[in-house]
Scaffold this motif. Structure first.
Motif, mmCIF file in Angstrom:
data_model
loop_
_atom_site.group_PDB
_atom_site.id
_atom_site.type_symbol
_atom_site.label_atom_id
_atom_site.label_comp_id
_atom_site.label_asym_id
_atom_site.label_seq_id
_atom_site.Cartn_x
_atom_site.Cartn_y
_atom_site.Cartn_z
ATOM 1 N N GLY A 86 2.651 11.096 12.099
ATOM 2 C CA GLY A 86 1.870 10.637 13.241
ATOM 3 C C GLY A 86 0.641 9.847 12.844
ATOM 4 O O GLY A 86 -0.382 9.886 13.528
ATOM 5 N N PHE A 87 0.723 9.127 11.736
ATOM 6 C CA PHE A 87 -0.400 8.360 11.205
ATOM 7 C C PHE A 87 -0.073 6.871 11.309
ATOM 8 O O PHE A 87 1.044 6.468 11.023
ATOM 9 N N LEU A 88 -1.039 6.077 11.721
ATOM 10 C CA LEU A 88 -0.786 4.647 11.936
ATOM 11 C C LEU A 88 -0.852 3.853 10.635
ATOM 12 O O LEU A 88 -1.890 3.825 9.958
ATOM 13 N N ALA A 89 0.238 3.190 10.310
ATOM 14 C CA ALA A 89 0.326 2.240 9.208
ATOM 15 C C ALA A 89 0.756 0.921 9.851
ATOM 16 O O ALA A 89 1.900 0.757 10.250
ATOM 17 N N ARG A 148 7.880 1.442 1.455
ATOM 18 C CA ARG A 148 8.688 1.990 2.541
ATOM 19 C C ARG A 148 8.542 3.505 2.695
ATOM 20 O O ARG A 148 8.492 4.021 3.797
ATOM 21 N N ILE A 149 8.478 4.238 1.584
ATOM 22 C CA ILE A 149 8.381 5.695 1.702
ATOM 23 C C ILE A 149 7.026 6.095 2.282
ATOM 24 O O ILE A 149 6.929 7.029 3.078
ATOM 25 N N PHE A 209 0.844 -1.194 0.000
ATOM 26 C CA PHE A 209 0.000 0.000 0.000
ATOM 27 C C PHE A 209 0.878 1.241 0.000
ATOM 28 O O PHE A 209 1.872 1.324 0.712
ATOM 29 N N GLY A 210 0.519 2.225 -0.820
ATOM 30 C CA GLY A 210 1.245 3.484 -0.868
ATOM 31 C C GLY A 210 2.460 3.482 -1.769
ATOM 32 O O GLY A 210 3.326 4.349 -1.637
ATOM 33 N N CYS A 211 2.530 2.551 -2.706
ATOM 34 C CA CYS A 211 3.655 2.538 -3.633
ATOM 35 C C CYS A 211 3.516 3.706 -4.613
ATOM 36 O O CYS A 211 2.507 4.388 -4.646
ATOM 37 N N GLY A 212 4.535 3.928 -5.399
ATOM 38 C CA GLY A 212 4.482 5.004 -6.384
ATOM 39 C C GLY A 212 5.224 6.229 -5.909
ATOM 40 O O GLY A 212 6.261 6.125 -5.267
#
Length: 193
Positions: A97-100, A87-88, A59-62
């Motif tokens: 401060g956001f939960l991943a 990773r980024i 999730f969150g690639c690109g």
């Protein structure tokens, strides 16, 4: 109890989280209006404060953009739970401060609209419909502290600047080879006056 929004596909990229055409602001409330727009146009009408996104792997690639975190947080999402993250995106989440949260089997454990109970201290997420509880990768205390503060900048503001400065000035590297402890500019001016 937060509602779970399931985006089961792997490799959901930052352009799908917040389309590039909306990157004209860094105001979370503005970005929130377009969160997940190209993936699910109804998402922003359904999401409520505290809700959770369950997503597929990577999730969150690109593109590397904090806007992807800001848009979800601005929409009220309290956490994204996926098997793993780009990773980024993961680092941007911590810095903001956001939960991943990384959790194997998460996509299979929830259906869209289920309620979840999230226990950060215990490291579990429970589907309240089925009772199934899954363990996620523990969140480091540092990341929890940053999350509690509201992000990296806020976290740093809360730290005692004098202690940090004193620690830096007295560090071994500032003393090495000079035979005197580090000094701040005010002390140096007094000595040279």
């Amino acid at each position: 109890m937060p509602t779970v929004h399931v985006f089961a596909r792997d490799h959901i990229n930052t352009d799908e989280i917040i389309p590039a055409r909306h990157l004209t602001t860094d105001v979370e409330a503005e970005l929130a209006k377009f969160a997940m727009e190209d993936y699910d146009k109804t998402f922003v009408r359904r999401v409520k404060p505290g809700d959770i996104i369950v997503a597929g792997a990577d999730f969150g690639c690109g593109s590397s953009r904090e806007h992807a975190v800001w848009a979800l947080r601005g929409a009220g999402v309290s956490a994204v739970i996926a098997p793993n993250f780009a990773r980024i995106y993961y680092r941007n989440s911590i810095n903001n401060g956001f939960l991943a949260l990384e959790c194997d089997g998460i996509v299979e454990a929830f259906e869209d609209g289920d309620s979840a109970e999230l226990d950060l201290q215990g490291g579990t997420v429970t589907n309240t419909r089925t009772g199934q509880a899954l363990t996620f990768v523990p969140v480091p205390q540092f990341a929890l502290d940053v999350q509690k503060a509201g992000g990296w900048l806020e976290y740093m503001k809360e730290q005692d600047a004098a202690d940090l400065e004193a620690e830096t000035l007295q560090a071994h590297s500032t003393e090495a080879g000079h035979s005197h402890p580090g000094q701040d500019s005010a002390q140096q001016e007094k000595q040279h006056a």
